[in-house]
Design an enzyme around this catalytic site. Structure first.
Site, PDB file in Angstrom:
ATOM      1  N   ILE A  84       0.858  -1.368   0.072  1.00 57.44           N
ATOM      2  CA  ILE A  84      -0.025   0.076   0.002  1.00 57.44           C
ATOM      3  C   ILE A  84       1.004   1.305   0.051  1.00 57.44           C
ATOM      4  CG2 ILE A  84      -1.891   1.284   1.034  1.00 57.44           C
ATOM      5  CD1 ILE A  84      -2.495  -1.669   0.140  1.00 57.44           C
ATOM      6  N   CYS A  85       0.654   2.160  -0.984  1.00 57.79           N
ATOM      7  CA  CYS A  85       1.442   3.403  -1.028  1.00 57.79           C
ATOM      8  C   CYS A  85       2.886   3.123  -0.939  1.00 57.79           C
ATOM      9  CB  CYS A  85       0.878   4.355   0.009  1.00 57.79           C
ATOM     10  SG  CYS A  85       1.354   6.159   0.051  1.00 57.79           S
ATOM     11  N   THR A  86       3.721   3.682  -0.370  1.00 55.99           N
ATOM     12  CA  THR A  86       4.878   3.758  -0.186  1.00 55.99           C
ATOM     13  C   THR A  86       5.441   2.455   0.324  1.00 55.99           C
ATOM     14  OG1 THR A  86       5.200   4.883   2.135  1.00 55.99           O
ATOM     15  CG2 THR A  86       5.442   6.076  -0.112  1.00 55.99           C
TER      16      THR A  86
END
Length: 332
Positions: free
Chosen positions: A119-121
């Protein structure tokens, strides 16, 4: 990575139990965790799916999130890996690669699980563990250039909300973790379970993985006025030939110096940046459907439709014709 490249047994029925580890580390983003966790839990308790979710960290115990309070986690038992491993991201640039213990946890478990996601970074943690080498992946638009320069073996698809490459899934910023979770649920238990979960969460059932998440010029964020001026000029003159020589002349530099400084400031090559600007300009015209795809290609500076088609596939994972059909279905 052998197991990750197997397709698995998606949609085999609601009787199959799937365990999910959501892996966090100090400074993680709370919504990166809570959004997907909510989706998995609703799919289980309201729609007949069978997920067993655990919030896990390398050391266990309380782990502080970026909002300043702690979340209780379980310590990862590496001898009992889950079906799916999901790595949660952080909004803090200095923490994007997690910590060595988390990277080692992911590296040691990867060959034992069916599927890995971020998720995301969280994609930086997967990349640091070597799981994204040679694969297509995405991350939050603000960190896409950094992912590309820090891990050059990763094929960064910065325009995508989420990307699947084999059994490795990555998503863009924050709420796109919900889109990714819904896609994982559909992959496991079918579209009806995923749709029902989305309705309960009051979100779109399927924001396409290739839907653009940001403005190209905003994401590139050049640090000098000259490079910023070149990008603005390019966006206003997309229908013209925009070679490196011409862009360098606009910047008042030699072509070699311009290409080097452009890459240093934006994390991208001039040719790739221009291609992205053209695709970004073409996308709403493709969705509107008022002009033929051939005309749209000429409008935004692609010399022919085939060049635009290849660019769309590189950036969105789909050709313009497919995106137009999707837009028409959504309108109807």
């Amino acid at each position: 990575m052998r197991r990750l490249d197997q397709q698995g047994d998606a949609c085999v029925g609601l009787d199959l139990q799937r365990s999910v580890w959501l892996v966090v580390f100090p400074g993680f983003e709370l919504l990166d965790l809570s959004g997907p966790l909510c989706a998995f839990n609703l799919a289980t308790f309201a729609h007949g799916a069978k997920y067993e979710c655990s919030v896990v960290s390398a050391g266990g115990d309380l782990v502080n999130c970026s909002s300043g309070f702690a979340v209780m986690t379980k310590r990862a038992v590496r001898s009992r890996p889950p079906d799916t491993l999901v790595v949660v991201g952080t909004p803090h640039g200095e923490l994007v690669c997690g910590n060595p213990e988390t990277v080692q946890l992911i590296r040691s478990c990867a060959s034992k699980v069916r599927r890995v996601a971020s998720i995301c970074t969280g994609s930086f943690v997967l990349a640091a563990a070597g799981l994204l080498d040679g694969r297509q992946a995405t991350t939050h638009w603000r960190f896409a250039g950094r992912l590309r320069t820090s891990f050059p073996k990763v094929r960064v698809a910065e325009d995508n909300i989420f990307v699947r490459d084999g059994q490795v899934w990555t998503s863009a910023g924050i709420t796109s973790g919900i889109d990714l979770a819904l896609a994982l649920i559909e992959d496991d238990f079918g579209a009806e379970v995923s749709k029902g979960t989305a309705r309960d969460m009051v979100v779109y059932h399927r924001r396409r993985g290739g839907q653009s998440q940001f403005s190209t010029i905003l994401e590139l964020e050049p640090t000098s006025e000259r490079i910023g001026h070149v990008l603005s000029f390019a966006r206003e003159h997309l229908f013209e030939a925009l070679s490196v020589d011409r862009l360098a002349e606009i910047a008042g530099m030699s072509p070699r110096q311009f290409a080097r400084i452009f890459r240093k400031e934006t994390g991208d090559t001039p040719a790739h940046a221009i291609e992205r600007l053209r695709v970004e300009a073409a996308f709403p015209q493709i969705q509107n459907g008022f002009e033929s795809i051939e005309v749209v290609a000429r409008n935004v500076g692609f010399r022919d439709m085939e060049r635009m088609r290849r660019a769309f596939i590189r950036i969105f994972g789909l050709p313009p014709q497919s995106l137009r059909r999707t837009a028409r279905v959504n309108k109807s």
